[in-house]
Scaffold this motif. Structure first.
Motif: not given
Length: 419
Positions: A215-234
């Motif tokens: 999901r970090r490589a290819r987000p799909t919109g699920d919770w896993i994706s949201a958590l894996a990519t949540a660092h975008a502004d941190t």
């Protein structure tokens, strides 16, 4: 004399006894009637049972820290053995989210709050309704079902499994993983049982690790994706150990408790057919009905805290570094807060003031989703089924043995499908 009688009565109870765990309310009442704060002789844990005391603990995270070993019920040696085993084969149970204090808690909470927004739950609502009716389709014509395994478990389980990237037909695998994640906090195990249970959780961890990387490589919109990519502004992304810990808590809090609440909702409808009839007549009553279900038989009966200093509560001095159990199930039956607390009343005016979701900064992040799943689950059943009744008497104890939650073993029902 009343205080003395309550103290003597408590000697006949144990929160580690499966029969007491299944029906703990007489013990809770004795705790509330006895002076001070009850201390479990088996573990040394301090049990907080009064509504006012619970609010005091929940709203003072400085004194009552959330940093407490989730396996503390297993004793220090087995808890350390479990930690080392998990670290050697997967990822250790590190402190995140529910198990952290400020300022760390704020960082994790900010991330998960984006996942569990009111807007996102609203977007999920049509799909939750679709899942509910799809499950009913599988047993409606049969005229009977085992409500827990065929509906209460599958409704939240399907939603969570999908958000974890599991196919909807693998909910049983998901439940196995969820049970393993909750087990160390739920009942005492031998070292062999503890490590065997850990192997199941490790299976879940490695599945999740693969998903997080994908999901970090290819987000799909699920919770896993949201958590894996949540660092975008941190400043930095969550580590894999942090992701594992956060997901474990979301699974534990979002699955078992919602499944249990849906089961309890049906149980109360069966026990109070007059209230079932009123709910059918006016479906708008569902919101308060849900709150009363959660108050009456709180799905999560209690959680742990740790004292950071010597503190006095209700005349009892609790030493620093003591384990404190905030017993939501007891506070929600406290006669000082709720009139006739042992009576189920879906029109109770203050039902929504229960503490089942906690209070303060650690208020349950998934409360909005849980309430929606329970409401949809009950509404769909009442829309589709008539003449609902218990198919046979339940075997005591009716709940599975568990120190922290109140899960029904089974709930066989029969009914007539609506045309």
């Amino acid at each position: 004399m009343a205080d003395l009688g309550a103290a003597e009565l408590l000697e006949g109870f144990s929160l580690l006894d499966p029969m007491t765990q299944s029906d703990p309310f007489a013990m809770y009442e004795a705790m509330q009637d006895a002076p001070g704060i009850y201390r479990m002789p088996e573990t040394g844990f301090y049990i907080v049972s009064r509504y006012a005391d619970l609010r005091a603990v929940l709203t003072d995270p400085v004194t009552f820290s959330n940093k407490v070993d989730r396996a503390s019920l297993q004793g220090p040696e087995n808890a350390e053995r479990l930690r080392a085993y998990m670290e050697s084969k997967g990822w250790p149970h590190i402190s995140t989210l529910q198990r952290t204090d400020a300022p760390d808690h704020g960082r994790y909470r900010k991330l998960v709050d984006r996942v569990f927004t009111v807007g996102r739950v609203r977007e999920m609502t049509p799909h939750i309704e679709e899942v509910a009716h799809g499950l009913i389709d599988t047993f409606a014509a049969r005229g009977e079902c085992e409500f827990i395994s065929e509906y209460a478990m599958l409704l939240p389980g399907t939603i969570l499994a999908e958000e974890m990237g599991l196919p909807s037909d693998q909910v049983t695998t998901f439940k196995k993983w969820a049970d393993a994640m909750l087990a160390p906090a739920s009942y005492v195990m031998s070292e062999e049982q503890l490590l065997r249970n850990a192997d199941i959780e490790l299976e879940a961890q490695h599945h999740l690790a693969t998903l997080f990387e994908e999901r970090r490589a290819r987000p799909t919109g699920d919770w896993i994706s949201a958590l894996a990519t949540a660092h975008a502004d941190t400043e930095e992304p969550l580590s894999m150990a942090e992701l594992q810990s956060v997901m474990s808590q979301l699974i534990g809090g979002g699955f078992e408790s919602t499944m249990t609440a849906i089961g309890h909702a049906m149980m109360q409808l069966l026990n109070h057919p007059d209230q079932m009839a009123r709910l059918r007549e006016d479906p708008k009553r569902i919101k308060n009905f849900v709150e009363e279900v959660i108050r009456f038989e709180s799905p999560t009966q209690g959680l742990r805290r740790r004292t950071t200093r010597d503190v006095e509560l209700s005349g009892t001095v609790i030493p620093k570094d003591s384990v404190v159990i905030v017993r939501y199930g007891a506070a929600n039956r406290d006669a000082a807060k709720f009139a006739c607390p042992h009576m189920f009343d879906m029109e109770r005016s203050n039902a929504g003031t229960h503490l089942a979701f906690g209070a303060g900064t650690h208020f349950c992040v998934g409360a909005v989703l849980a309430r929606q799943e329970i409401a949809i689950g009950v509404t769909a059943i009442l829309e589709r089924l008539d003449d609902i009744e218990l198919a046979r008497p339940l075997t005591e104890p009716i709940h599975r043995a568990n120190f922290l939650t109140l899960p029904l073993r089974e709930l066989p029902i029969r009914f007539r499908a609506r045309r």
